[in-house]
Design a protein around this motif. Structure first.
Motif, short mmCIF file in Angstrom:
data_model
loop_
_atom_site.label_atom_id
_atom_site.label_comp_id
_atom_site.label_asym_id
_atom_site.label_seq_id
_atom_site.Cartn_x
_atom_site.Cartn_y
_atom_site.Cartn_z
N THR A 145 0.84 -1.19 0.00
CA THR A 145 0.00 0.00 0.00
C THR A 145 0.88 1.24 0.00
O THR A 145 2.00 1.24 0.51
N ASN A 146 0.35 2.30 -0.57
CA ASN A 146 1.08 3.55 -0.68
C ASN A 146 0.21 4.68 -0.11
O ASN A 146 -0.19 5.59 -0.83
N TYR A 147 -0.10 4.57 1.18
CA TYR A 147 -0.97 5.55 1.83
C TYR A 147 -0.39 6.95 1.80
O TYR A 147 -1.12 7.93 1.77
N GLN A 148 0.93 7.06 1.82
CA GLN A 148 1.57 8.37 1.85
C GLN A 148 1.67 9.00 0.47
O GLN A 148 2.13 10.13 0.34
N ARG A 149 1.27 8.26 -0.55
CA ARG A 149 1.27 8.75 -1.93
C ARG A 149 2.64 9.22 -2.39
O ARG A 149 2.77 10.21 -3.10
N ILE A 150 3.68 8.49 -1.95
CA ILE A 150 5.03 8.81 -2.40
C ILE A 150 5.24 8.23 -3.80
O ILE A 150 4.45 7.40 -4.26
N ASP A 151 6.27 8.66 -4.47
CA ASP A 151 6.59 8.14 -5.78
C ASP A 151 6.78 6.63 -5.68
O ASP A 151 7.40 6.14 -4.74
N GLU A 152 6.27 5.88 -6.66
CA GLU A 152 6.36 4.42 -6.63
C GLU A 152 7.81 3.93 -6.61
O GLU A 152 8.11 2.91 -6.01
N GLU A 153 8.70 4.66 -7.26
CA GLU A 153 10.10 4.26 -7.24
C GLU A 153 10.68 4.40 -5.84
O GLU A 153 11.47 3.56 -5.40
N GLU A 154 10.27 5.43 -5.12
CA GLU A 154 10.71 5.60 -3.73
C GLU A 154 10.17 4.47 -2.85
O GLU A 154 10.88 3.94 -1.99
#
Length: 93
Positions: free
Chosen positions: A16-25
């Motif tokens: 999950t990417n709740y923080q909406r950071i770049d997918e590469e990060e």
């Protein structure tokens, strides 16, 4: 790090990417988490048409770490016991 599995894809572990950071990060964080574990061996980076992937192992059991430019980071593993170990590893972070 929060993970999930879809019922129709039990061999795939998503993040999950709740923080909406770049997918590469996000992928680099996953890779770093794996590198920090002495039981994990990470193979050489391979590049496909739309993804980068690494053949890896955890305590001798293989899995594949993927970074797809369309779908983001995931892990593919066809061994349920190894998948559960990977889930525990990421949930602890």
């Amino acid at each position: 790090m929060k993970t999930y599995q879809l019922d129709h894809e039990p061999n795939r572990l998503g993040f999950t990417n709740y923080q909406r950071i770049d997918e590469e990060e996000l992928f680099n964080g996953i890779l770093s988490c794996l590198q920090d574990n002495p039981d994990v061996k990470i193979g050489v980076k391979k590049t496909g048409p739309s993804e980068d992937y690494y053949h890896c192992s955890l305590s001798g059991s293989s899995f594949t770490l993927l970074y797809d430019i369309d779908y983001g980071a995931s892990i593919y593993c066809d061994k349920p016991d190894t998948m559960q170990e990977l889930i525990r590893l990421f949930e602890a972070k």
